[in-house]
Design an enzyme around this catalytic site. Sequence first.
Site, PDB file in Angstrom:
ATOM      1  N   HIS A 256       0.835  -1.194   0.000  1.00 18.75           N
ATOM      2  CA  HIS A 256       0.000   0.000   0.000  1.00 18.75           C
ATOM      3  C   HIS A 256       0.876   1.253   0.000  1.00 18.75           C
ATOM      4  O   HIS A 256       1.748   1.415   0.833  1.00 18.75           O
ATOM      5  CB  HIS A 256      -0.921  -0.009   1.225  1.00 18.75           C
ATOM      6  CG  HIS A 256      -1.898   1.104   1.227  1.00 18.75           C
ATOM      7  ND1 HIS A 256      -2.342   1.689   2.382  1.00 18.75           N
ATOM      8  CD2 HIS A 256      -2.545   1.741   0.225  1.00 18.75           C
ATOM      9  CE1 HIS A 256      -3.215   2.644   2.093  1.00 18.75           C
ATOM     10  NE2 HIS A 256      -3.349   2.680   0.780  1.00 18.75           N
TER      11      HIS A 256
ATOM     12  N   ASP B 137       8.039   6.111 -21.022  1.00 20.14           N
ATOM     13  CA  ASP B 137       8.451   5.986 -22.413  1.00 20.14           C
ATOM     14  C   ASP B 137       9.931   5.627 -22.478  1.00 20.14           C
ATOM     15  O   ASP B 137      10.603   5.537 -21.449  1.00 20.14           O
ATOM     16  CB  ASP B 137       8.131   7.264 -23.196  1.00 20.14           C
ATOM     17  CG  ASP B 137       8.800   8.513 -22.634  1.00 20.14           C
ATOM     18  OD1 ASP B 137       9.940   8.422 -22.114  1.00 20.14           O
ATOM     19  OD2 ASP B 137       8.196   9.599 -22.733  1.00 20.14           O
TER      20      ASP B 137
ATOM     21  N   HIS C 260       6.298  17.934 -15.885  1.00 23.22           N
ATOM     22  CA  HIS C 260       7.237  16.841 -16.177  1.00 23.22           C
ATOM     23  C   HIS C 260       8.406  16.858 -15.193  1.00 23.22           C
ATOM     24  O   HIS C 260       8.892  15.803 -14.790  1.00 23.22           O
ATOM     25  CB  HIS C 260       7.733  16.943 -17.619  1.00 23.22           C
ATOM     26  CG  HIS C 260       8.577  15.789 -18.041  1.00 23.22           C
ATOM     27  ND1 HIS C 260       8.115  14.488 -18.025  1.00 23.22           N
ATOM     28  CD2 HIS C 260       9.857  15.720 -18.484  1.00 23.22           C
ATOM     29  CE1 HIS C 260       9.070  13.676 -18.443  1.00 23.22           C
ATOM     30  NE2 HIS C 260      10.143  14.403 -18.731  1.00 23.22           N
TER      31      HIS C 260
ATOM     32  N   TYR D  52       6.483  12.336 -23.182  1.00 23.95           N
ATOM     33  CA  TYR D  52       5.689  12.464 -21.946  1.00 23.95           C
ATOM     34  C   TYR D  52       4.672  11.346 -21.755  1.00 23.95           C
ATOM     35  O   TYR D  52       3.719  11.489 -20.987  1.00 23.95           O
ATOM     36  CB  TYR D  52       4.992  13.822 -21.865  1.00 23.95           C
ATOM     37  CG  TYR D  52       5.914  14.984 -22.086  1.00 23.95           C
ATOM     38  CD1 TYR D  52       6.898  15.301 -21.159  1.00 23.95           C
ATOM     39  CD2 TYR D  52       5.828  15.757 -23.239  1.00 23.95           C
ATOM     40  CE1 TYR D  52       7.763  16.368 -21.356  1.00 23.95           C
ATOM     41  CE2 TYR D  52       6.689  16.822 -23.448  1.00 23.95           C
ATOM     42  CZ  TYR D  52       7.654  17.127 -22.509  1.00 23.95           C
ATOM     43  OH  TYR D  52       8.503  18.177 -22.707  1.00 23.95           O
ATOM     44  N   ALA D  53       4.856  10.228 -22.411  1.00 22.83           N
ATOM     45  CA  ALA D  53       3.957   9.082 -22.239  1.00 22.83           C
ATOM     46  C   ALA D  53       4.407   8.295 -21.013  1.00 22.83           C
ATOM     47  O   ALA D  53       5.000   7.225 -21.117  1.00 22.83           O
ATOM     48  CB  ALA D  53       3.954   8.211 -23.490  1.00 22.83           C
ATOM     49  N   ASN D  54       4.149   8.884 -19.857  1.00 18.23           N
ATOM     50  CA  ASN D  54       4.594   8.331 -18.578  1.00 18.23           C
ATOM     51  C   ASN D  54       3.453   8.420 -17.577  1.00 18.23           C
ATOM     52  O   ASN D  54       2.659   9.357 -17.617  1.00 18.23           O
ATOM     53  CB  ASN D  54       5.779   9.135 -18.025  1.00 18.23           C
ATOM     54  CG  ASN D  54       6.883   9.339 -19.037  1.00 18.23           C
ATOM     55  OD1 ASN D  54       7.433   8.378 -19.530  1.00 18.23           O
ATOM     56  ND2 ASN D  54       7.195  10.585 -19.341  1.00 18.23           N
TER      57      ASN D  54
END
Length: 124
Positions: A20, A28, A91, A113-115
């Site tokens: 937890h 990316d 970012h 920025y595909a994170n």
Amino acid sequence: MKKTGILNAELSRVVAGLGHGDLLVIGDAGLPVPPGVPCVDLAVTLGVPRMLDVLDAVLSEMCVERAFRASEAGSVGGEIDARVGCALVTHEVFKERSAGAVAVVRTGEGTPYANVGLVSGVVF
């Protein structure tokens, strides 16, 4: 051998070991991995595997309490949000938070920025 779910042994181990509040980052191909944070490197070539495909696989096995992504993400941000509602951060803040991750999963994604950062929840 597992029949379903995440077949990559290292990624499966990381997801199974989350507690937890633990943070798992899926990024990316260009996301820097902070020093000391383990990297599960799934990248084969640019675009393979796609970040969204890895995200879908992880979401099928992980209880997510909350998530965040970079506000700079273009259309991929909407696709991430459709799968898991995200708080938006810059970012730079995203990269700072990644330093506290249990692991960073590197994909072959070539979209900037595909994170996404996923914070583990509990199922009870």
